[in-house]
Design an enzyme around this catalytic site. Sequence first.
Site, mmCIF file in Angstrom:
data_model
loop_
_atom_site.group_PDB
_atom_site.id
_atom_site.type_symbol
_atom_site.label_atom_id
_atom_site.label_comp_id
_atom_site.label_asym_id
_atom_site.label_seq_id
_atom_site.Cartn_x
_atom_site.Cartn_y
_atom_site.Cartn_z
ATOM 1 N N ASN A 7 0.979 -1.048 0.221
ATOM 2 C CA ASN A 7 -0.063 0.097 -0.125
ATOM 3 C C ASN A 7 1.037 1.096 0.053
ATOM 4 O O ASN A 7 1.498 1.744 1.238
ATOM 5 C CB ASN A 7 -0.781 -0.068 1.314
ATOM 6 C CG ASN A 7 -1.787 1.220 1.374
ATOM 7 O OD1 ASN A 7 -1.754 2.042 0.573
ATOM 8 N ND2 ASN A 7 -2.731 0.953 2.157
ATOM 9 N N ARG A 78 -2.892 -2.303 -3.478
ATOM 10 C CA ARG A 78 -3.791 -1.225 -3.374
ATOM 11 C C ARG A 78 -3.685 -0.079 -4.212
ATOM 12 O O ARG A 78 -2.738 0.368 -4.328
ATOM 13 C CB ARG A 78 -3.774 -0.478 -1.982
ATOM 14 C CG ARG A 78 -4.836 0.548 -2.029
ATOM 15 C CD ARG A 78 -4.567 1.494 -0.698
ATOM 16 N NE ARG A 78 -5.605 2.402 -0.558
ATOM 17 C CZ ARG A 78 -5.679 3.497 0.021
ATOM 18 N NH1 ARG A 78 -4.441 3.883 0.590
ATOM 19 N NH2 ARG A 78 -6.898 4.319 0.041
ATOM 20 N N HIS A 167 -12.273 4.151 -0.651
ATOM 21 C CA HIS A 167 -12.443 3.367 0.692
ATOM 22 C C HIS A 167 -13.148 1.937 0.334
ATOM 23 O O HIS A 167 -13.548 1.476 1.283
ATOM 24 C CB HIS A 167 -12.904 4.056 1.797
ATOM 25 C CG HIS A 167 -12.186 5.160 2.285
ATOM 26 N ND1 HIS A 167 -12.777 6.502 3.075
ATOM 27 C CD2 HIS A 167 -10.927 5.299 2.543
ATOM 28 C CE1 HIS A 167 -12.006 7.211 3.333
ATOM 29 N NE2 HIS A 167 -10.732 6.550 3.034
ATOM 30 N N GLY A 197 -11.789 7.763 9.412
ATOM 31 C CA GLY A 197 -10.509 7.794 9.615
ATOM 32 C C GLY A 197 -9.941 9.283 9.451
ATOM 33 O O GLY A 197 -10.377 10.344 9.363
ATOM 34 N N ASN A 198 -8.390 9.295 9.310
ATOM 35 C CA ASN A 198 -7.894 10.696 8.550
ATOM 36 C C ASN A 198 -8.619 10.926 7.315
ATOM 37 O O ASN A 198 -8.934 12.230 7.018
ATOM 38 C CB ASN A 198 -6.568 10.158 8.488
ATOM 39 C CG ASN A 198 -5.902 11.654 8.539
ATOM 40 O OD1 ASN A 198 -6.237 12.485 9.269
ATOM 41 N ND2 ASN A 198 -4.590 11.674 8.232
ATOM 42 N N ARG A 228 -9.069 17.542 5.016
ATOM 43 C CA ARG A 228 -9.762 17.722 3.942
ATOM 44 C C ARG A 228 -11.026 18.585 4.185
ATOM 45 O O ARG A 228 -11.659 17.958 5.197
ATOM 46 C CB ARG A 228 -10.080 16.768 2.735
ATOM 47 C CG ARG A 228 -8.883 16.164 2.250
ATOM 48 C CD ARG A 228 -9.170 14.791 1.374
ATOM 49 N NE ARG A 228 -8.066 14.147 0.974
ATOM 50 C CZ ARG A 228 -8.163 12.869 1.418
ATOM 51 N NH1 ARG A 228 -9.080 12.075 1.867
ATOM 52 N NH2 ARG A 228 -6.935 12.273 0.961
ATOM 53 N N GLY A 320 -14.196 5.929 13.936
ATOM 54 C CA GLY A 320 -15.164 5.156 14.028
ATOM 55 C C GLY A 320 -15.091 4.173 14.997
ATOM 56 O O GLY A 320 -15.858 3.659 15.805
ATOM 57 N N GLU A 321 -13.897 3.614 15.269
ATOM 58 C CA GLU A 321 -13.658 2.551 16.049
ATOM 59 C C GLU A 321 -13.451 2.864 17.280
ATOM 60 O O GLU A 321 -13.507 2.058 18.408
ATOM 61 C CB GLU A 321 -12.596 1.633 15.509
ATOM 62 C CG GLU A 321 -12.720 0.817 14.374
ATOM 63 C CD GLU A 321 -11.695 0.247 13.701
ATOM 64 O OE1 GLU A 321 -10.566 -0.397 14.462
ATOM 65 O OE2 GLU A 321 -11.504 0.028 12.572
ATOM 66 N N GLU A 376 -8.037 -3.164 5.919
ATOM 67 C CA GLU A 376 -8.013 -3.121 4.517
ATOM 68 C C GLU A 376 -6.895 -4.173 3.878
ATOM 69 O O GLU A 376 -7.234 -4.524 2.802
ATOM 70 C CB GLU A 376 -7.466 -1.516 4.247
ATOM 71 C CG GLU A 376 -8.975 -0.533 4.299
ATOM 72 C CD GLU A 376 -8.606 0.884 4.290
ATOM 73 O OE1 GLU A 376 -7.723 1.321 5.313
ATOM 74 O OE2 GLU A 376 -8.948 1.561 3.244
HETATM 75 P P1 ADP Z 1 -6.001 6.451 8.021
HETATM 76 O O1 ADP Z 1 -5.697 5.267 8.311
HETATM 77 O O2 ADP Z 1 -7.044 7.355 7.049
HETATM 78 O O3 ADP Z 1 -4.822 7.510 8.221
HETATM 79 P P2 ADP Z 1 -7.068 5.900 10.479
HETATM 80 O O4 ADP Z 1 -8.118 5.060 10.387
HETATM 81 O O5 ADP Z 1 -5.787 5.203 11.455
HETATM 82 O O6 ADP Z 1 -6.893 6.737 9.772
HETATM 83 O O7 ADP Z 1 -7.652 7.020 11.783
HETATM 84 C C1 ADP Z 1 -6.959 7.990 12.245
HETATM 85 C C2 ADP Z 1 -7.705 8.906 12.998
HETATM 86 O O8 ADP Z 1 -8.349 8.167 14.146
HETATM 87 C C3 ADP Z 1 -6.892 10.144 13.529
HETATM 88 O O9 ADP Z 1 -7.412 11.406 13.130
HETATM 89 C C4 ADP Z 1 -6.967 9.868 15.183
HETATM 90 O O10 ADP Z 1 -7.414 11.302 15.803
HETATM 91 C C5 ADP Z 1 -8.496 9.109 14.954
HETATM 92 N N1 ADP Z 1 -8.253 8.266 16.493
HETATM 93 C C6 ADP Z 1 -7.627 7.147 16.587
HETATM 94 N N2 ADP Z 1 -7.817 6.612 18.234
HETATM 95 C C7 ADP Z 1 -8.516 7.632 18.511
HETATM 96 C C8 ADP Z 1 -9.162 7.978 19.929
HETATM 97 N N3 ADP Z 1 -9.190 6.746 20.733
HETATM 98 N N4 ADP Z 1 -10.144 8.859 20.065
HETATM 99 C C9 ADP Z 1 -10.242 9.590 19.117
HETATM 100 N N5 ADP Z 1 -9.845 9.697 17.963
HETATM 101 C C10 ADP Z 1 -9.152 8.630 17.428
#
Ligand code: ADP
Length: 603
Positions: A7, A78, A167, A197-198, A228, A320-321, A376
């Site tokens: 990826n 990916r 996604h 996520g981000n 964004r 979300g998680e 993913e």
């Molecule tokens: P990506 O893969 O798109 O870079 P992730 O799915 O890893 O992103 O998500 C990252 C985001 O999740 C970050 O902005 C972080 O702030 C948020 N995050 C991770 N853990 C927590 C938490 N315990 N509480 C709040 N936000 C969280």
Amino acid sequence: MHVLVVNCGSSSIKLDVLDPHTGERAATARVERLRSPGCALVMGDAVVPIPDADHAAALAVALPRLLEGRPVDAVGHRVVHGGARFDAPTLIDDAVLEAIAALSPLAPLHNPANLAGIVAARALLPTIPHVAVFDTAFHATMPRRARSYALPKALVEKYGLRRYGFHGPSHAWVAQQAGHYLKEDLRGLRLITCHLGNGASVTAVEGGRSVETSMGMTPLEGLVMGTRAGDIDPGVLLEIGRREGLDVAGLDRLLNHQSGLLGLSGVGNDLRDIEALAAAGDEDCRLAIQVFAHRVRKYIGAYAAVMGGVDAIVFTAGIGEHSALMRHRIAQRLDFLGARFDEDRNRDVRVSAAHPVAEFSEPGSRVRLLVVATDEARAIAHDAALLSAGAQSVEAASRIPIAISARHIHLTRAAVDALFGPGHALTPYKPLSQPGQFACEEKLTVVGPKGRIANVRVLGPERPECQVEVSRTDEFALGVDAPVRDSGDVANTPGVTLEGPAGSLTLSKGLICARRHIHMHPDDAARFGVKDRDVVEVAVDTDGRDLTFGDVLIRVSAKYRLEMHLDTDEANAAQLSGGDGGVLASTGGSVRLRRRSVGFDAE
Ligand code: ADP
């Protein structure tokens, strides 16, 4: 079996060697800060500095270390943008590589990085299958009304401007996991999957297929994200451009890198920091959280409307998680939809690879609220494994006759009575290729809010439910939006009026655009290595023209004869002729079953 998943992002690389069936990692490696002096490879506790490395240089260091003593059977790459051409995972050859390169203008940051990964990995592992898994592919089933921008047609065609969505592997994966958890067949579920996520996007998944998603031609549309802006009045851009003298590169920076949670909060893009500061009284951080949650809620409401209801709302990815606070803000007061939020359960949610699903709706809530751990890399590995296993059968594929299904009507006994007179017996006109099925002499007029279509043929024998199958073109003539459905699946479909010689009948449901499908005898299914309900991709070859149809449903029954059914619009697209005004007509064209595409095995 082990799969290497590559990826390559614009500034980082994620590499995983894993078992596609269990998701278990044999090894992982990360490269951060590409093209900067601080660039480094991180593998377990080891950190190897590779200053100023680009993708190729970093992979030249990372791949041999990662793969030493760890043989892999396939590589899943990916690829962010598959454009209009790739609507399913695809085995990579030189032509596919070129096609991905040609799509780079659609994803200038991502596709070139993805390509670099493919080139490096193929050079190192030339003898095993490499599979491209596209972020956009899952959304290829979006109907035209959801994927079109209201822009001048000439521009749209010149640049392929349309909504693609991203996604895909994550939305597909969590939808599948939700189906397992709910012990329901995905085909009967309406899900809203929120990948927060981000990068962030929401998808409406109806019957296992994406019918609408919040990202567009690029990942800029939709939700508020880490950096964004998501949805914005385009007039604002015109205004900022004028006032600040920003050129296109400046606007790109603003929208991709300086906005979203970062722009709103002024402190960064990490929600954890923003939540901490908001709790301490920072007004900007509070607003950032409120705007983020509000936008997701808006999409949930919108997507429930798009699908005519929702059975479960799924949260995934970093926010979300892990952010109970954000889930609370988004999912509270959704009672009007039938989703009853449980505060205690929400606070206790913990998901992991071993326990990927948690529920936080109240017991008895009609709409279920779920958290699903996304994976993913595993979704990509799964597709790569499936496709590489099927790679040999590509060569072995035999030809399948095509039939064109013109518009037609199935009736119940009661409907025959109402339309043709009590006790009327349908008159066979000619047998259809599927045993026991026949076209009838009888024809009806179909009446919609906008128009009527006369002489639509009735097919026999009678069925337990009425069903009217039309093409896209017919939908417009009638003025009704008909969903794409498997024959027989008429729940939540619009109704229509039928006029016959003895009377008219208004159906409350039953109007569908038939989903393309292949009828197979179990012997054929065994030969092709597929089973009932599998979804495959087929290449239609007519006059040396190769056209690919993704999302083709396999129907297996001892009663069936091998045949693929397309509707008239699809047949026209493939330049197949045939059809004689109301029956299934076999044509000279034929298809080759190429491989499986979407869908994960039950685990
Ligand atoms: P990506 O893969 O798109 O870079 P992730 O799915 O890893 O992103 O998500 C990252 C985001 O999740 C970050 O902005 C972080 O702030 C948020 N995050 C991770 N853990 C927590 C938490 N315990 N509480 C709040 N936000 C969280």
